[in-house]
Design a protein around this motif. Structure first.
Motif, PDB file in Angstrom:
ATOM      1  N   MET A  76       0.865  -1.186   0.000  1.00  0.00           N
ATOM      2  CA  MET A  76       0.000   0.000   0.000  1.00  0.00           C
ATOM      3  C   MET A  76       0.904   1.239   0.000  1.00  0.00           C
ATOM      4  O   MET A  76       0.934   1.993   0.971  1.00  0.00           O
ATOM      5  N   PRO A  77       1.657   1.439  -1.106  1.00  0.00           N
ATOM      6  CA  PRO A  77       2.604   2.561  -1.116  1.00  0.00           C
ATOM      7  C   PRO A  77       1.904   3.914  -1.037  1.00  0.00           C
ATOM      8  O   PRO A  77       0.789   4.076  -1.515  1.00  0.00           O
ATOM      9  N   TYR A  78       2.588   4.857  -0.410  1.00  0.00           N
ATOM     10  CA  TYR A  78       2.075   6.220  -0.223  1.00  0.00           C
ATOM     11  C   TYR A  78       0.770   6.199   0.573  1.00  0.00           C
ATOM     12  O   TYR A  78      -0.218   6.823   0.227  1.00  0.00           O
ATOM     13  N   TRP A  79       0.795   5.465   1.679  1.00  0.00           N
ATOM     14  CA  TRP A  79      -0.340   5.275   2.571  1.00  0.00           C
ATOM     15  C   TRP A  79      -0.709   6.569   3.281  1.00  0.00           C
ATOM     16  O   TRP A  79       0.151   7.233   3.857  1.00  0.00           O
ATOM     17  N   MET A  80      -1.999   6.910   3.249  1.00  0.00           N
ATOM     18  CA  MET A  80      -2.550   8.060   3.959  1.00  0.00           C
ATOM     19  C   MET A  80      -3.776   7.571   4.722  1.00  0.00           C
ATOM     20  O   MET A  80      -4.848   7.413   4.154  1.00  0.00           O
ATOM     21  N   ARG A  81      -3.606   7.313   6.022  1.00  0.00           N
ATOM     22  CA  ARG A  81      -4.665   6.729   6.855  1.00  0.00           C
ATOM     23  C   ARG A  81      -5.796   7.720   7.079  1.00  0.00           C
ATOM     24  O   ARG A  81      -5.575   8.884   7.373  1.00  0.00           O
ATOM     25  N   LEU A  82      -7.056   7.181   7.006  1.00  0.00           N
ATOM     26  CA  LEU A  82      -8.249   7.985   7.264  1.00  0.00           C
ATOM     27  C   LEU A  82      -9.021   7.521   8.491  1.00  0.00           C
ATOM     28  O   LEU A  82      -9.695   8.320   9.127  1.00  0.00           O
ATOM     29  N   LEU A 109       0.200  13.412  -4.710  1.00  0.00           N
ATOM     30  CA  LEU A 109      -0.770  13.752  -3.677  1.00  0.00           C
ATOM     31  C   LEU A 109      -0.145  13.599  -2.297  1.00  0.00           C
ATOM     32  O   LEU A 109      -0.335  14.454  -1.436  1.00  0.00           O
ATOM     33  N   PHE A 110       0.617  12.539  -2.083  1.00  0.00           N
ATOM     34  CA  PHE A 110       1.274  12.280  -0.798  1.00  0.00           C
ATOM     35  C   PHE A 110       2.116  13.478  -0.374  1.00  0.00           C
ATOM     36  O   PHE A 110       2.103  13.864   0.791  1.00  0.00           O
ATOM     37  N   GLU A 111       2.834  14.084  -1.315  1.00  0.00           N
ATOM     38  CA  GLU A 111       3.676  15.244  -1.001  1.00  0.00           C
ATOM     39  C   GLU A 111       2.858  16.505  -0.744  1.00  0.00           C
ATOM     40  O   GLU A 111       3.269  17.377   0.006  1.00  0.00           O
TER      41      GLU A 111
END
Length: 185
Positions: free
Chosen positions: A131-137, A171-173
């Motif tokens: 799950m690269p570039y993970w952004m937890r919600l 988006l991650f950045e």
């Protein structure tokens, strides 16, 4: 009196160049545009809006549109929740602790929908889903990350929001812990 004009095939091809192939190679299929990103990096924070019905996300900075992308969200029985969330964690190189697959010694997938508790046949290995570039919600494991979008406009995940692989690092950045993510049906 009728006049007949006979034209050879090479001459006809020269006269109608737009109707002839440029090479003997098969025609290339146009690739679908999966995202657009034109962040001006100006004032304001990024906000994310995800439309589950359209399987598309839109991105704004300080109220200005800065891009859109297709997403793949949860399939029937594993729906992505709607509501307003905030990114609570960012990890570049994360692996799922809930989902993966089983592959044989040659790397062939023998079970594409496995969990850590699935019985692994002899000679096979369980592989946790990347799950690269993970952004937890959510606290229960829903987040945004790079992943396969097999059919743009259709759900395909276990509940997470998959982003186009080339787009996810951008988006991650651009987002921070605390960035709001609004998910609607």
């Amino acid at each position: 009196m009728k006049l007949a004009i006979l034209v050879s095939l090479p001459v006809l091809a020269a006269l109608l160049p737009s109707c002839t192939p440029l090479s003997d190679q098969p025609a290339m299929r146009a690739e679908r545009v999966m995202y657009e990103w034109h962040d001006d990096y100006g004032p304001g924070k990024v906000k994310v809006n995800i439309d589950l019905g359209e399987q598309r996300a839109t991105y704004t900075r300080g109220g200005r549109p800065i891009g859109w992308s297709y997403v793949a969200t949860g399939i029937e029985g594993r729906r992505t929740p709607s509501g307003t969330f905030r990114i609570s964690e960012k990890i570049v190189d994360k692996y799922s602790n809930r989902y993966g697959w089983i592959e044989d010694e040659f790397g062939n997938v023998v079970n594409g929908d496995a969990t850590p508790g699935t019985r692994v046949p002899p000679g096979c290995t369980y592989v946790a889903a990347p799950m690269p570039y993970w952004m937890r919600l959510t606290d229960w494991g829903i987040g945004m990350h790079a992943g396969l979008i097999p059919e743009p406009g259709e759900p395909a995940s276990h509940g997470c929001i998959r982003l186009p692989k080339p787009f996810a690092p951008m988006l991650f950045e651009a987002v921070d812990v605390g960035t709001p993510v609004h998910i609607t049906h």
